[in-house]
Design a protein around this motif. Sequence first.
Motif, PDB file in Angstrom:
ATOM      1  N   THR A 160     -13.558 -51.710  14.298  1.00 31.28           N
ATOM      2  CA  THR A 160     -14.197 -52.620  15.249  1.00 31.28           C
ATOM      3  C   THR A 160     -13.170 -53.647  15.714  1.00 31.28           C
ATOM      4  OG1 THR A 160     -14.976 -53.920  13.393  1.00 31.28           O
ATOM      5  CG2 THR A 160     -16.563 -52.419  14.397  1.00 31.28           C
ATOM      6  N   LYS A 161     -11.947 -53.194  15.887  1.00 34.62           N
ATOM      7  CA  LYS A 161     -10.920 -54.126  16.353  1.00 34.62           C
ATOM      8  C   LYS A 161     -11.191 -54.474  17.807  1.00 34.62           C
ATOM      9  CE  LYS A 161      -7.363 -52.471  13.176  1.00 34.62           C
ATOM     10  NZ  LYS A 161      -7.998 -51.245  12.648  1.00 34.62           N
ATOM     11  N   SER A 162     -11.332 -55.762  18.045  1.00 31.36           N
ATOM     12  CA  SER A 162     -11.767 -56.205  19.368  1.00 31.36           C
ATOM     13  C   SER A 162     -10.771 -55.874  20.474  1.00 31.36           C
ATOM     14  CB  SER A 162     -12.044 -57.700  19.350  1.00 31.36           C
ATOM     15  OG  SER A 162     -13.223 -57.921  18.629  1.00 31.36           O
ATOM     16  N   ARG A 197     -19.907 -43.835  21.147  1.00 29.14           N
ATOM     17  CA  ARG A 197     -19.040 -44.186  20.009  1.00 29.14           C
ATOM     18  C   ARG A 197     -17.776 -44.892  20.478  1.00 29.14           C
ATOM     19  NH1 ARG A 197     -18.464 -38.992  16.218  1.00 29.14           N
ATOM     20  NH2 ARG A 197     -17.352 -40.452  14.883  1.00 29.14           N
ATOM     21  N   ALA A 241     -15.103 -50.965  26.254  1.00 29.95           N
ATOM     22  CA  ALA A 241     -16.396 -51.303  26.860  1.00 29.95           C
ATOM     23  C   ALA A 241     -16.208 -51.607  28.342  1.00 29.95           C
ATOM     24  CB  ALA A 241     -17.024 -52.495  26.152  1.00 29.95           C
ATOM     25  N   PHE A 242     -15.138 -52.335  28.653  1.00 31.76           N
ATOM     26  CA  PHE A 242     -14.839 -52.696  30.044  1.00 31.76           C
ATOM     27  C   PHE A 242     -14.648 -51.438  30.893  1.00 31.76           C
ATOM     28  CE2 PHE A 242     -12.613 -54.085  33.710  1.00 31.76           C
ATOM     29  CZ  PHE A 242     -12.829 -55.443  33.867  1.00 31.76           C
ATOM     30  N   VAL A 243     -13.802 -50.520  30.404  1.00 29.39           N
ATOM     31  CA  VAL A 243     -13.452 -49.327  31.192  1.00 29.39           C
ATOM     32  C   VAL A 243     -14.663 -48.396  31.337  1.00 29.39           C
ATOM     33  CG1 VAL A 243     -12.050 -47.229  31.195  1.00 29.39           C
ATOM     34  CG2 VAL A 243     -11.001 -49.430  30.648  1.00 29.39           C
ATOM     35  N   THR A 284     -12.124 -52.369  21.169  1.00 26.09           N
ATOM     36  CA  THR A 284     -13.521 -52.215  21.596  1.00 26.09           C
ATOM     37  C   THR A 284     -13.802 -52.887  22.935  1.00 26.09           C
ATOM     38  OG1 THR A 284     -14.140 -54.136  20.265  1.00 26.09           O
ATOM     39  CG2 THR A 284     -14.438 -51.967  19.262  1.00 26.09           C
ATOM     40  N   ILE A 285     -13.250 -54.078  23.152  1.00 33.27           N
ATOM     41  CA  ILE A 285     -13.575 -54.795  24.393  1.00 33.27           C
ATOM     42  C   ILE A 285     -12.993 -54.081  25.628  1.00 33.27           C
ATOM     43  CG2 ILE A 285     -13.328 -56.990  25.656  1.00 33.27           C
ATOM     44  CD1 ILE A 285     -13.648 -58.402  22.925  1.00 33.27           C
ATOM     45  N   GLY A 315     -17.929 -49.063  30.825  1.00 33.11           N
ATOM     46  CA  GLY A 315     -18.994 -49.739  31.589  1.00 33.11           C
ATOM     47  C   GLY A 315     -18.665 -49.774  33.076  1.00 33.11           C
ATOM     48  N   GLY A 327     -19.227 -48.368  23.246  1.00 26.87           N
ATOM     49  CA  GLY A 327     -19.859 -49.568  22.735  1.00 26.87           C
ATOM     50  C   GLY A 327     -20.801 -50.171  23.757  1.00 26.87           C
ATOM     51  N   ALA A 328     -20.602 -51.454  24.050  1.00 28.68           N
ATOM     52  CA  ALA A 328     -21.462 -52.138  25.017  1.00 28.68           C
ATOM     53  C   ALA A 328     -21.304 -51.552  26.421  1.00 28.68           C
ATOM     54  CB  ALA A 328     -21.158 -53.630  25.032  1.00 28.68           C
ATOM     55  N   GLY A 329     -20.181 -50.858  26.668  1.00 33.35           N
ATOM     56  CA  GLY A 329     -19.990 -50.220  27.967  1.00 33.35           C
ATOM     57  C   GLY A 329     -21.012 -49.140  28.239  1.00 33.35           C
TER      58      GLY A 329
END
Lengths: 122, 147
Positions: free
Chosen positions: B19-21, B82, B28-30, B24-25, B32, B85-87
């Motif tokens: 869960t290294k940000s 998987r 999620a950006f790409v 993950t961030i 989403g 994530g939020a994306g």
Amino acid sequence: MEIFLEYLKTFLVGGAICAVGQVLIDYTKLTPARILVIFVVAGVVLGGLGLYQPLIDFAGAGATVPLTGFGALIAKGTMAAVRTDGLIGAISGGICAAGAGIGAAIIFGLIVALIFKPGDKM
Amino acid sequence: MKLTPKDYQGMADKAAPSTKSYITIPSAFVIGGAICMLGQAIQTLYITMGLERDIASSSTSVTLILLSALLTGLQVYDKIARYGGAGTLVPITGFANAMVSPALEFKSEGLVLGLGVKLFTIAGPVIVYGTAAGFVYGLIIFFFRLY
């Protein structure tokens, strides 16, 4: 070139909204259900304050596809229904505007859940 | 072999999903952003076909929900999720996935109390609080004559 710019704006705004969600997942103990509730309510608030429509004008689906756009749609529908129907519109407007999305999710969800077999959870 | 709590924590961290940000961030950006671009393409197609802007927009949501429901049934959406994530959660496709996935999983508990109930485990609260927020907004604009 113009089309490229349009899709770039969609990608950047949509991606940024999703990245906010990922920050909430990584740095808070919020569950997915809570995050979706927060995004919808935030969309209603931003839509109600008139702050979300400019984002939709700017980024199109980048703003309407995330769940905040669903919230903004609820606010927009409420406004339209209060204008035409008065106080009863406050009750019906939001759910009417959200109707296509909720209806589609229920109908397609039901059909898919009936047809397909549950898979192994990893 | 003796384990200190610190060793154990290290092993647990290694075994837990990453869960290294900084990974993950951006993912999620790409992902989403990509789902939103797909939405934009569908919406443009509908507008080209002559649909009015608002109708094209809700038709786009319906189309994305259909795609997401199908991909969930085919076990594909959860695989993308998987990495996304939020994306994959925040777009409307995530809302549809959150309905279909538990409904499918709990189908064995019956069509009413399994499938029927579980369709709403996440959609329920979203609809409840979205509608409630809309109602509060409606009351405010009605009584303060802001409409």
